[in-house]
Design an enzyme around this catalytic site. Structure first.
Site, PDB file in Angstrom:
ATOM      1  N   SER A  46       0.821  -1.211   0.000  1.00  0.00           N
ATOM      2  CA  SER A  46       0.000   0.000   0.000  1.00  0.00           C
ATOM      3  C   SER A  46       0.857   1.263   0.000  1.00  0.00           C
ATOM      4  O   SER A  46       1.726   1.437   0.858  1.00  0.00           O
ATOM      5  CB  SER A  46      -0.917   0.025   1.223  1.00  0.00           C
ATOM      6  OG  SER A  46      -1.888  -0.978   1.163  1.00  0.00           O
ATOM      7  N   ASN A  72       2.752  -8.789  12.328  1.00  0.00           N
ATOM      8  CA  ASN A  72       3.549  -7.731  11.726  1.00  0.00           C
ATOM      9  C   ASN A  72       3.049  -6.354  12.152  1.00  0.00           C
ATOM     10  O   ASN A  72       1.875  -6.165  12.437  1.00  0.00           O
ATOM     11  CB  ASN A  72       3.545  -7.845  10.187  1.00  0.00           C
ATOM     12  CG  ASN A  72       2.326  -7.196   9.568  1.00  0.00           C
ATOM     13  OD1 ASN A  72       2.312  -5.989   9.305  1.00  0.00           O
ATOM     14  ND2 ASN A  72       1.285  -7.990   9.331  1.00  0.00           N
ATOM     15  N   ASN A 129      -7.070   0.310   0.519  1.00  0.00           N
ATOM     16  CA  ASN A 129      -6.817  -0.316   1.808  1.00  0.00           C
ATOM     17  C   ASN A 129      -7.560   0.482   2.876  1.00  0.00           C
ATOM     18  O   ASN A 129      -7.074   1.495   3.363  1.00  0.00           O
ATOM     19  CB  ASN A 129      -5.309  -0.348   2.090  1.00  0.00           C
ATOM     20  CG  ASN A 129      -4.982  -1.017   3.412  1.00  0.00           C
ATOM     21  OD1 ASN A 129      -5.855  -1.360   4.187  1.00  0.00           O
ATOM     22  ND2 ASN A 129      -3.697  -1.197   3.671  1.00  0.00           N
ATOM     23  N   CYS A 132      -6.011  -1.007   7.403  1.00  0.00           N
ATOM     24  CA  CYS A 132      -4.705  -1.309   8.000  1.00  0.00           C
ATOM     25  C   CYS A 132      -4.775  -1.219   9.523  1.00  0.00           C
ATOM     26  O   CYS A 132      -5.145  -0.173  10.067  1.00  0.00           O
ATOM     27  CB  CYS A 132      -3.631  -0.360   7.494  1.00  0.00           C
ATOM     28  SG  CYS A 132      -1.987  -0.751   8.143  1.00  0.00           S
ATOM     29  N   GLY A 222      -1.766 -15.622   8.954  1.00  0.00           N
ATOM     30  CA  GLY A 222      -1.317 -17.004   8.893  1.00  0.00           C
ATOM     31  C   GLY A 222      -2.447 -17.986   9.162  1.00  0.00           C
ATOM     32  O   GLY A 222      -3.621 -17.610   9.312  1.00  0.00           O
ATOM     33  N   GLY A 248      -6.337 -14.949   3.862  1.00  0.00           N
ATOM     34  CA  GLY A 248      -6.241 -15.066   5.310  1.00  0.00           C
ATOM     35  C   GLY A 248      -5.967 -16.498   5.698  1.00  0.00           C
ATOM     36  O   GLY A 248      -6.868 -17.328   5.760  1.00  0.00           O
ATOM     37  N   GLY A 249      -4.692 -16.828   5.896  1.00  0.00           N
ATOM     38  CA  GLY A 249      -4.324 -18.159   6.358  1.00  0.00           C
ATOM     39  C   GLY A 249      -4.269 -19.242   5.300  1.00  0.00           C
ATOM     40  O   GLY A 249      -4.151 -20.425   5.632  1.00  0.00           O
ATOM     41  N   GLY A 270      -0.338 -15.322   1.247  1.00  0.00           N
ATOM     42  CA  GLY A 270       0.583 -14.366   1.831  1.00  0.00           C
ATOM     43  C   GLY A 270       1.534 -14.903   2.862  1.00  0.00           C
ATOM     44  O   GLY A 270       2.688 -15.213   2.577  1.00  0.00           O
ATOM     45  N   SER A 271       1.086 -15.058   4.102  1.00  0.00           N
ATOM     46  CA  SER A 271       1.979 -15.365   5.216  1.00  0.00           C
ATOM     47  C   SER A 271       2.740 -16.676   5.050  1.00  0.00           C
ATOM     48  O   SER A 271       3.849 -16.819   5.569  1.00  0.00           O
ATOM     49  CB  SER A 271       1.188 -15.396   6.534  1.00  0.00           C
ATOM     50  OG  SER A 271       0.685 -14.119   6.849  1.00  0.00           O
TER      51      SER A 271
END
Length: 311
Positions: A46, A72, A129, A132, A222, A248-249, A270-271
């Site tokens: 972002s 994070n 976004n 955040c 995660g 998400g996860g 992602g994670s």
């Protein structure tokens, strides 16, 4: 042979697995690595109106054993919209996959101004976004915490975005995410992105007796948040007609399929890259192709929202 090609907001993705915003911190940086390793699309970190140094380090920690999650508090570190647009132009032009550009602000006017600066670099879509969780103390609550504020941001950007699709990224940290999604749809959003990180949360080092993150608190992501993400995507799918990017996860082919069955057209990965590296994109792509083929489907589109039909 099944075809993984996925159309989202009129944009053609080679397959539905994309890199979410915030995983790669610089442009082009690891965005290019993700593409080489098989990502079907990219969402950039972002950008904000002005350059930001972000939160104090450490900014990312693995907080749960066996790869279950990370925390994070990067704090939107970045070059600002003017320098960001310069970096994005050649990256988007040369990218073999669609590039979604993410922007963050706490004011409607700044969202609109950043959009004006982005249109000349031809992003495939713009992600707002609205959610955040790592800058609350500095900026106040994100716009996505409220129905009216979310809709106002979307409406302002849609007036100047031309043919570029506008996506609203929402937080799970509210009681009615479906209501916010519906308000964004009514304001003109072309798609919904869900979810951002959960929290904020905190971890304390029992030896140093101090918080592990430099900013003390941070967003949780995660495997541990996947059930929350699936529930949010499910509720949004029930409330809107526009497509969803679910995330998400997600860390396995089973997770990808589950997210799509809940209602996601594209799936953010992602994670898990912090544990397996960007090569996970190729692994999940191949696994999804195997699943689609073995279940005699023509494309992943047949999975989208199918769980809603089987109640």
């Amino acid at each position: 042979m099944a075809d993984l090609t996925t159309i989202f907001c009129g944009i053609s993705f080679p397959h539905p697995l994309i890199l979410p915003s915030g995983i790669a911190q610089t442009i082009p940086g690891e965005h290019e690595v993700a593409i080489r390793m098989g990502a079907g699309g990219i969402t950039t970190k972002s950008l904000t109106m002005k350059p930001r140094v972000g939160n104090p380090p450490p900014r990312l920690i693995k907080v749960i054993h066996e790869g279950m999650g990370v925390m994070n508090s990067v704090g939107l570190k970045g070059p600002g919209i003017d320098e960001g647009a310069k970096l994005l132009s050649p990256f988007i032009q040369n990218s073999p996959v669609p590039v979604i550009v993410s922007i963050f602000s706490t004011t409607v006017s700044d969202f609109a101004e950043m959009t004006k600066k982005l249109i000349p670099v031809h992003p495939h879509a713009i992600e707002l976004n609205l959610s955040c969780p790592n800058v609350d103390s500095e900026f106040g609550k994100p716009l996505g915490m409220g129905v009216q504020s979310s809709a106002a941001a979307v409406e302002a950007v849609k007036k100047i975005s031309g043919g570029v699709p506008v996506l609203a990224k929402l937080t799970p940290n509210i009681p009615d995410i479906a209501g916010v999604a519906k308000a964004c749809e009514s304001a003109g959003a072309d798609g919904i992105v869900a979810i951002n990180t959960v929290g904020p949360g905190m971890c304390i080092d029992i030896e140093t007796k101090k918080p592990k993150l430099g900013a003390k608190m941070g967003g949780v992501s995660g495997k541990i948040i996947k059930p929350i993400a699936v529930r949010c995507v499910w509720e949004i799918f029930e409330a809107v007609k526009i497509p969803i990017i679910g995330m998400g996860g997600v860390s396995s082919v089973e997770d990808v399929v589950e997210m799509m069955m809940a209602g996601a057209t594209l799936v953010g990965v992602g994670s898990i890259t912090y544990y397996k590296g960007m090569k996970v994109f190729g692994e999940l792509r191949d696994g999804l192709l195997k699943y689609v083929t073995e279940h005699h489907l023509k494309s992943p589109k047949e999975l989208v929202g199918v769980a809603h039909e089987n109640l």
